[in-house]
Design an enzyme around this catalytic site. Structure first.
Site, mmCIF file in Angstrom:
data_model
loop_
_atom_site.group_PDB
_atom_site.id
_atom_site.type_symbol
_atom_site.label_atom_id
_atom_site.label_comp_id
_atom_site.label_asym_id
_atom_site.label_seq_id
_atom_site.Cartn_x
_atom_site.Cartn_y
_atom_site.Cartn_z
ATOM 1 N N HIS A 89 0.901 -1.385 -0.304
ATOM 2 C CA HIS A 89 0.170 0.084 0.050
ATOM 3 C C HIS A 89 0.805 1.266 0.124
ATOM 4 O O HIS A 89 2.107 1.078 -0.144
ATOM 5 C CB HIS A 89 -0.960 -0.004 1.099
ATOM 6 C CG HIS A 89 -0.333 -0.114 2.677
ATOM 7 N ND1 HIS A 89 0.582 0.852 3.061
ATOM 8 C CD2 HIS A 89 -0.675 -1.018 3.531
ATOM 9 C CE1 HIS A 89 1.183 0.353 4.381
ATOM 10 N NE2 HIS A 89 0.283 -0.619 4.504
ATOM 11 N N HIS A 129 3.922 1.465 2.386
ATOM 12 C CA HIS A 129 4.926 0.824 1.770
ATOM 13 C C HIS A 129 5.799 1.527 0.946
ATOM 14 O O HIS A 129 7.139 1.699 0.869
ATOM 15 C CB HIS A 129 4.543 -0.754 1.561
ATOM 16 C CG HIS A 129 3.853 -1.453 2.456
ATOM 17 N ND1 HIS A 129 2.910 -2.243 2.282
ATOM 18 C CD2 HIS A 129 3.636 -1.348 3.831
ATOM 19 C CE1 HIS A 129 2.234 -2.805 3.301
ATOM 20 N NE2 HIS A 129 2.905 -2.240 4.311
ATOM 21 N N CYS A 162 -1.836 -8.204 20.526
ATOM 22 C CA CYS A 162 -2.431 -7.502 18.925
ATOM 23 C C CYS A 162 -1.736 -8.176 17.897
ATOM 24 O O CYS A 162 -0.356 -7.941 17.726
ATOM 25 C CB CYS A 162 -2.203 -6.033 19.264
ATOM 26 S SG CYS A 162 -2.882 -5.408 17.355
ATOM 27 N N CYS A 174 -0.338 -5.658 15.404
ATOM 28 C CA CYS A 174 0.941 -5.070 15.543
ATOM 29 C C CYS A 174 2.111 -6.409 15.863
ATOM 30 O O CYS A 174 3.292 -6.062 15.912
ATOM 31 C CB CYS A 174 1.007 -4.311 17.117
ATOM 32 S SG CYS A 174 0.017 -2.955 16.921
ATOM 33 N N CYS A 213 -6.605 -2.282 20.537
ATOM 34 C CA CYS A 213 -5.485 -1.988 20.120
ATOM 35 C C CYS A 213 -5.836 -0.471 19.546
ATOM 36 O O CYS A 213 -6.782 -0.216 18.492
ATOM 37 C CB CYS A 213 -4.529 -2.607 19.172
ATOM 38 S SG CYS A 213 -3.284 -1.805 18.290
ATOM 39 N N HIS A 236 -5.053 -0.871 15.746
ATOM 40 C CA HIS A 236 -5.820 -1.928 14.887
ATOM 41 C C HIS A 236 -7.414 -2.415 15.678
ATOM 42 O O HIS A 236 -7.407 -3.425 16.137
ATOM 43 C CB HIS A 236 -5.043 -3.405 14.645
ATOM 44 C CG HIS A 236 -3.852 -2.999 14.045
ATOM 45 N ND1 HIS A 236 -2.499 -3.044 14.837
ATOM 46 C CD2 HIS A 236 -3.385 -3.217 12.703
ATOM 47 C CE1 HIS A 236 -1.671 -2.641 14.022
ATOM 48 N NE2 HIS A 236 -2.096 -2.916 12.809
ATOM 49 N N LYS A 262 -8.442 8.794 8.129
ATOM 50 C CA LYS A 262 -7.599 7.388 8.018
ATOM 51 C C LYS A 262 -7.993 6.886 6.622
ATOM 52 O O LYS A 262 -9.371 6.968 6.445
ATOM 53 C CB LYS A 262 -7.901 6.609 9.097
ATOM 54 C CG LYS A 262 -6.838 5.569 9.463
ATOM 55 C CD LYS A 262 -7.033 4.841 10.487
ATOM 56 C CE LYS A 262 -6.543 3.232 10.510
ATOM 57 N NZ LYS A 262 -5.108 3.160 10.459
ATOM 58 N N LYS A 309 -10.894 1.496 3.150
ATOM 59 C CA LYS A 309 -11.907 0.648 2.109
ATOM 60 C C LYS A 309 -13.124 1.168 1.906
ATOM 61 O O LYS A 309 -13.843 1.596 1.187
ATOM 62 C CB LYS A 309 -11.657 -0.756 1.914
ATOM 63 C CG LYS A 309 -10.376 -1.155 1.392
ATOM 64 C CD LYS A 309 -10.304 -2.363 0.640
ATOM 65 C CE LYS A 309 -9.167 -2.836 -0.047
ATOM 66 N NZ LYS A 309 -8.582 -3.674 1.206
HETATM 67 N N1 MSP Z 1 6.856 -5.840 9.428
HETATM 68 C C1 MSP Z 1 6.925 -4.932 10.286
HETATM 69 C C2 MSP Z 1 8.085 -4.073 10.332
HETATM 70 C C3 MSP Z 1 9.387 -4.977 10.524
HETATM 71 S S1 MSP Z 1 10.844 -4.117 10.343
HETATM 72 C C4 MSP Z 1 12.011 -5.118 11.046
HETATM 73 C C5 MSP Z 1 5.668 -4.005 9.779
HETATM 74 N N2 MSP Z 1 5.011 -4.066 8.615
HETATM 75 S S2 MSP Z 1 4.155 -3.120 7.957
HETATM 76 O O1 MSP Z 1 3.797 -3.860 6.794
HETATM 77 O O2 MSP Z 1 3.064 -2.809 8.898
HETATM 78 O O3 MSP Z 1 4.757 -1.881 7.478
HETATM 79 C C6 MSP Z 1 5.072 -0.923 8.414
HETATM 80 C C7 MSP Z 1 5.591 0.276 7.755
HETATM 81 O O4 MSP Z 1 4.879 0.744 6.564
HETATM 82 C C8 MSP Z 1 5.620 1.558 8.681
HETATM 83 O O5 MSP Z 1 6.702 1.660 9.309
HETATM 84 C C9 MSP Z 1 5.772 2.643 7.692
HETATM 85 O O6 MSP Z 1 7.336 2.473 6.933
HETATM 86 C C10 MSP Z 1 4.619 2.123 6.546
HETATM 87 N N3 MSP Z 1 3.576 2.572 6.800
HETATM 88 C C11 MSP Z 1 2.141 1.798 6.922
HETATM 89 N N4 MSP Z 1 1.012 2.781 6.786
HETATM 90 C C12 MSP Z 1 1.740 4.093 6.612
HETATM 91 C C13 MSP Z 1 1.041 5.140 6.435
HETATM 92 N N5 MSP Z 1 -0.306 5.353 6.447
HETATM 93 N N6 MSP Z 1 1.869 6.215 6.173
HETATM 94 C C14 MSP Z 1 3.186 6.187 5.936
HETATM 95 N N7 MSP Z 1 3.738 4.849 6.081
HETATM 96 C C15 MSP Z 1 3.122 3.834 6.880
HETATM 97 O O7 MSP Z 1 5.468 -3.214 10.560
#
Ligand code: MSP
Length: 508
Positions: free
Chosen positions: A19, A22, A127, A130, A145, A148, A298, A301
């Protein structure tokens, strides 16, 4: 002497498709990589996927897919998206890789051998979103949480292995005090200090296989797998071949890019894991805030305000997205994004201010000067002034930029693009061409305009490499100087221009 730089992104859970969050962190990492390469550094950029844990395991089960097939499918999907986003990663992480798992087990064993891991019973709240245990004070009034709320926390009552955290708390606080650059920006350093202001609970680092099987088996008890965060954080070391000694020079220059949601694992768990294993800490944690929908809502969907990176690039091209993310991220609070905002920014900034000026000046030059860029004559004060502004506006990208500085650097480029448009309109080369005695003046104006655009485009290769590269080809520009800094007069007067295409075709 070559300087090294190792930039990491979080590794992303594969329970859903990639998304905008990422895409954002990985694109920013890519921009920092291109900046550092322009300065002459040797680079490693890692991004990739976090393939373990309960959430991923359940996502595979929901689709009724064998776990290996599911992971391979998602891995391919994430990698494909990062390729399309022009993220020039050097290493794509998969935590299911055998070498990673072995190294994680080795790290655990060494910490176990130092008597820092204990076995005990634990009851508490978990959770899955997380993949973290929560204290009551972490939960909402409804006992959910806050990150979530729809996932429903679970009550656990299990025997597990725990890493002792409290013995390291003071040392970590001291490290933060001694190294102000360790966590940036400052607001997040303060947040981290707050997390460390009270005694730390032991960290649960295992899950019984009766509950979770998708993980790294504990080397000292095969009834358990490693807690997903423990194994995921270790990717930062295993990517650069730790425990092989060759990891050291890269590790010494490691910068982690993370979202604010994962400050605690990166700012508390990870440094303490490293201390427990007798390893040095990373150089820097660069923390960013989040993207939310228009009006600060936020993205979800059900509201229908989710910005899908692949849809955006299919409609507007990858650089519309990269530009928007680089330009509009706020350091101190969440930033808003919507497909309309991206379109507007693309049309008004990339299209009107940069792309149009390039095609107008270059097409004029080709039409009036026999397919060529003319050679300049003597410079006037107006020429000198715009050239000076262009240097000042792009100079920042000839130096080290931090994550939080990216938007300001983009702002200065847009400001100078406005000045360039004003210069072009005031000089009015289409008038100058009409008389023989102002023809040389016309040549100079065209040359100055296109040479200034070349400098801007060289700077922009760090941010929108595809479009900037095409622009430099149109201008028939020589290879940029390396290490990069803005330098004038590098376009050759009286040389052929390339085919002029519209860089940022208007949408809607
Ligand atoms: N798998 C863990 C991270 C492990 S690192 C050793 C994780 N994954 S995640 O898929 O949830 O991705 C988290 C990361 O996605 C956040 O730290 C951030 O980089 C990014 N983001 C997720 N949602 C976001 C927004 N809405 N806006 C910006 N970045 C955010 O946590």
């Amino acid at each position: 002497m070559s300087m090294k730089s190792y930039i990491t992104t979080p590794i992303y859970y594969v329970n859903g498709s990639p998304h905008i969050g990422h895409a954002f962190t990985s694109i920013m990492a890519d921009i920092l990589k291109r900046n550092r390469m322009a300065l002459g550094h040797e680079l490693k950029l890692s991004t990739g996927v976090d393939e373990h844990g309960q959430k991923n395991q359940e996502a595979a089960a929901d689709l009724g897919m064998p776990i290996d097939d599911f992971l391979a499918m998602r891995c391919k999907e994430f990698q494909g998206v990062f390729d399309k986003l022009d993220v020039a990663y050097d290493y794509f992480v998969r935590t299911s890789r055998e070498g990673h798992k072995q190294a994680v087990a080795g790290m655990e064993q060494s910490i176990f051998d130092r008597d820092l891991i204990i076995k005990k019973n634990y009851t508490g709240t978990y959770c899955k979103g997380c993949e973290e245990f929560k204290k009551d004070s972490d939960l909402t009034e409804e006992g959910q949480c806050p990150l979530h709320p729809t996932m429903k926390v679970e009550q656990t009552d299990e025997t597990n292995y725990f890493l002792k955290m409290e013995p390291f708390r003071e040392r970590l606080l001291q490290h933060i005090a001694d190294n102000p650059d360790f966590v940036q920006p400052e607001a997040f350093r303060n947040e981290l200090k707050q997390m460390l202001s009270e005694p730390l609970d032991d960290l649960c680092i295992s899950r019984p296989k009766t509950r979770v099987t998708l993980g790294v088996e504990l080397p000292f008890d095969t009834d358990f797998v490693t807690y997903v965060w423990f194994d995921a954080l270790a990717n930062y070391l295993t990517n650069i071949d730790w425990p092989d000694e060759s990891y050291a020079p890269w590790w010494a220059e490691c910068e982690h890019l993370i979202g604010k949601d994962i400050l605690k694992p990166h700012g508390v768990y990870w440094p303490i894991m490293l201390m427990a294993a007798g390893l040095p800490l990373p150089k820097k944690l660069s923390v960013h805030s989040h993207w939310v929908g228009a009006g600060g809502m936020k993205m979800s969907k059900s509201i229908g305000n989710v910005v899908d990176p692949m849809e955006v690039i299919a409609e507007l091209g990858v650089d519309a997205l990269r530009w928007y993310l680089a330009r509009h991220m706020r350091a101190d609070s969440d930033s808003q994004i919507s497909v309309d905002f991206i379109k507007q920014t693309y049309n008004t900034e990339l299209g009107n201010k940069i792309g149009n000026l390039l095609s107008r000046a270059a097409k004029f030059s080709k039409a009036r000067f026999d397919g060529k860029l003319p050679a300049p004559g003597a410079l006037t004060e107006a020429d000198e002034a715009i050239r000076k502004s262009v240097i000042a506006a792009t100079e920042g990208l000839g130096g080290w930029i931090s994550l939080a500085e990216i938007p300001a650097r983009m702002q200065s480029i847009i400001t100078v693009a406005d000045e360039m448009n004003n210069y072009f309109a005031e000089q009015a080369p289409w008038e100058l061409i009409k008389n023989d005695d102002t023809r040389e003046r016309c040549q100079t104006v065209i040359y100055v305009t296109l040479d200034c655009l070349r400098v801007v485009m060289e700077a922009l290769t760090q941010v929108i490499p595809g479009s900037a590269g095409r622009a430099l080809t149109m201008l028939n520009a020589p290879d940029a100087v390396h290490p990069w800094k803005p330098e004038l007069d590098r376009l050759q007067g009286d040389s052929d221009l390339g085919d002029i295409e519209t860089l940022f075709p208007r949408v809607q």
